[in-house]
Design a protein around this motif. Structure first.
Motif, PDB file in Angstrom:
ATOM      1  N   PRO A 172      70.583   9.064  -4.921  1.00  0.00           N
ATOM      2  CA  PRO A 172      71.398   7.935  -4.491  1.00  0.00           C
ATOM      3  C   PRO A 172      72.778   7.743  -5.130  1.00  0.00           C
ATOM      4  O   PRO A 172      73.680   7.237  -4.458  1.00  0.00           O
ATOM      5  N   PRO A 173      73.018   8.063  -6.425  1.00  0.00           N
ATOM      6  CA  PRO A 173      74.342   7.758  -6.987  1.00  0.00           C
ATOM      7  C   PRO A 173      75.465   8.321  -6.113  1.00  0.00           C
ATOM      8  O   PRO A 173      75.425   9.476  -5.691  1.00  0.00           O
ATOM      9  N   ASP A 174      76.487   7.488  -5.872  1.00  0.00           N
ATOM     10  CA  ASP A 174      77.485   7.837  -4.852  1.00  0.00           C
ATOM     11  C   ASP A 174      78.904   7.460  -5.284  1.00  0.00           C
ATOM     12  O   ASP A 174      79.590   6.710  -4.601  1.00  0.00           O
ATOM     13  N   PRO A 175      79.391   7.982  -6.433  1.00  0.00           N
ATOM     14  CA  PRO A 175      80.775   7.699  -6.809  1.00  0.00           C
ATOM     15  C   PRO A 175      81.752   8.250  -5.783  1.00  0.00           C
ATOM     16  O   PRO A 175      81.417   9.180  -5.033  1.00  0.00           O
ATOM     17  N   GLY A 176      82.943   7.682  -5.753  1.00  0.00           N
ATOM     18  CA  GLY A 176      83.923   8.063  -4.729  1.00  0.00           C
ATOM     19  C   GLY A 176      84.307   9.530  -4.784  1.00  0.00           C
ATOM     20  O   GLY A 176      84.559  10.149  -3.747  1.00  0.00           O
TER      21      GLY A 176
END
Length: 465
Positions: A128-132
Motif C-alpha cells: 500500500p505505501p504510495d509516495p508521489g
C-alpha cells in the motif's frame, strides 16, 4: 586521502568504485541538484558483506559515509560532506522472497518502489505505501518513512516494515523484527531506524508486509465554493465509516496551473480539464475494495456533501480518472517548468489545513512570493511550492529564508510539524533545532551515540549537531 584507495581491497570490481573528481555531480546531491557535497569515493555495493567491510574501513579511519538509494530525496539527505564515502545501493535491487502464506516480501534496499508494486500486484498482492515519487527505492522510503496519498486508509511506510537487516557504523550486522505480526520482545530497533535518514544504521534487507490486492477502485471529484468548505467536509467523510483510500485537496488556481502545463506538453490532448471551473477548491477522493463496497461508499459520500459542495463528479472510465490524477500528479513539475522552487511538506492537524492555506495565501499577497499549496487533506499533509520567480540568487536566498521562517513558525502555532514525509535532511536543520525541545534533541543524540559513536553516518543531516 591516500588510504581511501584501500577500498579496492574490499570491492574487487574496479568498475564499482569511483574516486574524487571523477564522481558525477548527480551523486553529490539530491534530486533537485542544488546542494552539492564532497566525496572521496563512490562505491556501488552489491552485498551485505561488502557494506559491512566498507563501514568497518570507514569506522576505523573515521571517514563519513553517506548511504544513497535512487537519489530522489528533496531535502539533501543524500548530499555527502567532508569527503565522505557514498555507498550507493542501486545494484542491491533484488526481490529475494515472496511469502504468500505469511503475506511478506523480502527485498534488497535498492528495489524501486514502482517495480516492486507492479510485481506483487501481478501476483494478486498489494503493497500500500504510495509516495508521489514512484522511482524512489524501498530503502529510501524506509529511511524517510515515506507517506503518500493512500496514507489516510493504509498508513505510511512504517506500518509495512516487519523487519530489517542492518549494518551498524562499525560494520556489525544485525537482524531486527520478524515475520511475526506481534512483538513486545524488547525495544523495537527497526522502528528507531525507520525515518532516521541514514543516521543510525545502513539497511541491507527489508522484510515488508503485504495485503490482498483490492478488487476494484474508483475516484470522485468534489467541487466547493471555498477551501474552507472542502476541509470542513473531511471530518464528516472520515467519520462516516466509508474508509476512503485517498483524500486530496487542491485549490482551483493550482489546478489551472496543472491543466495548462499538461495541455502545453500534450497539444493533442487539449481536453484535460477539471469540471466546474468556477469553483474555488476541490477534494479528490479514491475508494478501493469490492465493487459493492465502493458503490455504497459513493452513495453515502454524495449524501454527506450534498449541502456543502457545489457538485460531485464520479470519474467514470479509466481515461477521465487518469487525466484528473495526472493534473494532481504534475503540480510540482508544472512549477519547475517555469521556475526554481523550494518544496515543503508541512503537516498540521486535519482541522487546521484551511487555516494554514489561508495563511499561505495571505503571506503570498504580503511578500509577492508565489506559493502553491495542495496535498493530503485526509492526514493534514500540506505540500507547498515556494517559487523563486525572477529573483536574483541573493534576493531569492534572503527572501526564501525569511518566508520559510514565517511558514514554519505559523505551522508550530497551529500545532503542526515541519515535515510529514520528506524528512529533515540538511534543508530543515535550522528550523528543526528552532522548534524541537532541547531535551528531545539530547535524547536523539544519545541514541545516535549508541548506534554510531564516531558519528560517521550522515552526521550533517537532521538532529545531529
Amino acid at each position: 586521502m591516500e588510504e581511501i584507495k584501500q577500498l579496492s581491497k574490499i570491492i574487487k570490481d574496479e568498475s564499482r568504485i569511483i574516486y574524487g573528481e571523477k564522481i558525477e555531480k548527480k551523486f553529490l546531491s539530491d534530486t533537485l541538484g542544488r546542494k552539492q557535497g564532497k566525496a572521496s569515493a563512490l562505491v556501488f555495493v552489491k552485498s551485505t558483506q561488502e557494506v559491512s567491510e566498507v563501514l568497518k574501513f570507514a569506522h576505523k579511519n573515521k571517514i563519513p559515509v553517506t548511504p544513497r538509494g535512487a537519489g530522489t530525496n528533496l531535502v539533501g539527505s543524500t548530499v555527502p560532506f567532508e569527503d565522505a564515502i557514498i555507498s550507493d545501493f542501486s545494484q542491491m535491487n533484488r526481490i529475494l522472497e515472496i511469502d504468500r502464506e505469511n503475506f511478506t516480501a523480502t527485498v534488497e534496499p535498492g528495489v524501486i518502489l514502482q517495480d516492486f508494486q507492479k510485481y506483487v500486484e501481478s501476483l494478486g498482492l498489494f503493497y500500500p505505501p504510495d509516495p508521489g515519487e514512484k522511482m524512489a527505492s524501498i530503502g529510501g522510503n524506509i529511511a524517510t518513512n515515506a507517506g503518500g496519498m493512500r496514507a489516510v486508509k493504509y498508513g505510511v511506510t512504517r506500518n509495512y516494515v516487519m523487519g530489517l537487516e542492518l549494518v551498524l557504523a562499525d560494520g556489525t550486522i544485525i537482524q531486527t523484527g520478524s515475520k511475526n505480526r506481534k512483538d513486545t520482545t524488547g525495544l523495537d530497533i527497526k522502528d528507531l531506524v525507520i525515518g532516521s535518514e541514514g543516521t543510525l544504521a545502513v539497511i541491507t534487507k527489508c522484510l515488508l508486509k503485504l495485503v490482498g490486492k483490492p478488487e476494484s477502485s474508483a475516484s470522485l471529484l468534489i467541487s466547493y465554493d471555498s477551501l474552507k468548505a472542502g476541509i470542513e467536509s473531511v471530518p464528516l467523510i472520515l467519520n462516516a465509516n466509508i474508509n476512503p483510500t485517498a483524500v486530496e485537496f487542491i485549490e482551483r488556481k493550482v489546478v489551472e496551473m496543472g491543466e495548462n502545463f499538461l495541455n502545453s506538453i500534450s497539444p493533442a490532448e487539449k481536453n484535460i480539464h477539471y469540471p466546474d471551473a468556477d469553483c474555488k477548491a476541490y477534494l479528490l477522493i479514491t475508494f478501493d475494495g469490492s465493487r459493492a463496497e465502493i458503490d455504497a461508499a459513493i452513495l453515502k459520500l454524495k449524501e454527506i456533501v450534498k449541502n456543502i459542495s457545489r457538485g460531485v463528479f464520479v470519474l467514470n472510465g479509466t481515461e477521465q480518472s487518469a487525466n484528473i490524477w495526472r493534473v494532481r500528479g504534475c503540480l510540482v513539475k508544472s512549477v519547475e517548468a517555469v521556475s526554481e522552487q523550494e518544496p515543503l511538506d508541512i503537516v498540521v492537524p486535519i482541522s487546521q489545513v484551511d487555516k494554514f492555506v489561508e495563511y499561505v495565501n495571505s503571506l503570498e499577497s504580503e511578500t509577492g512570493m508565489q506559493m502553491i499549496s495542495f496535498g493530503h487533506a485526509g492526514d493534514g499533509n500540506v505540500h507547498l511550492c515556494v517559487v523563486r520567480g525572477s529573483r536574483s540568487e541573493e534576493a531569492w536566498q534572503k527572501e526564501l529564508h525569511e518566508n520559510l521562517k514565517k511558514l514554519y513558525e505559523h505551522t508550530h502555532i497551529l500545532g503542526g510539524l515541519i515535515s510529514g514525509e520528506h524528512g529533515l535532511g540538511v534543508s530543515k536543520r535550522e528550523f528543526f533545532f528552532g522548534q524541537t525541545p532541547q531535551e528531545n534533541v539530547a535524547l536523539m543524540n544519545a541514541i545516535k551515540q549508541a548506534f554510531d559513536p564516531e558519528k560517521i553516518l550522515n552526521r550533517k543531516i537532521s538532529y545531529v549537531k
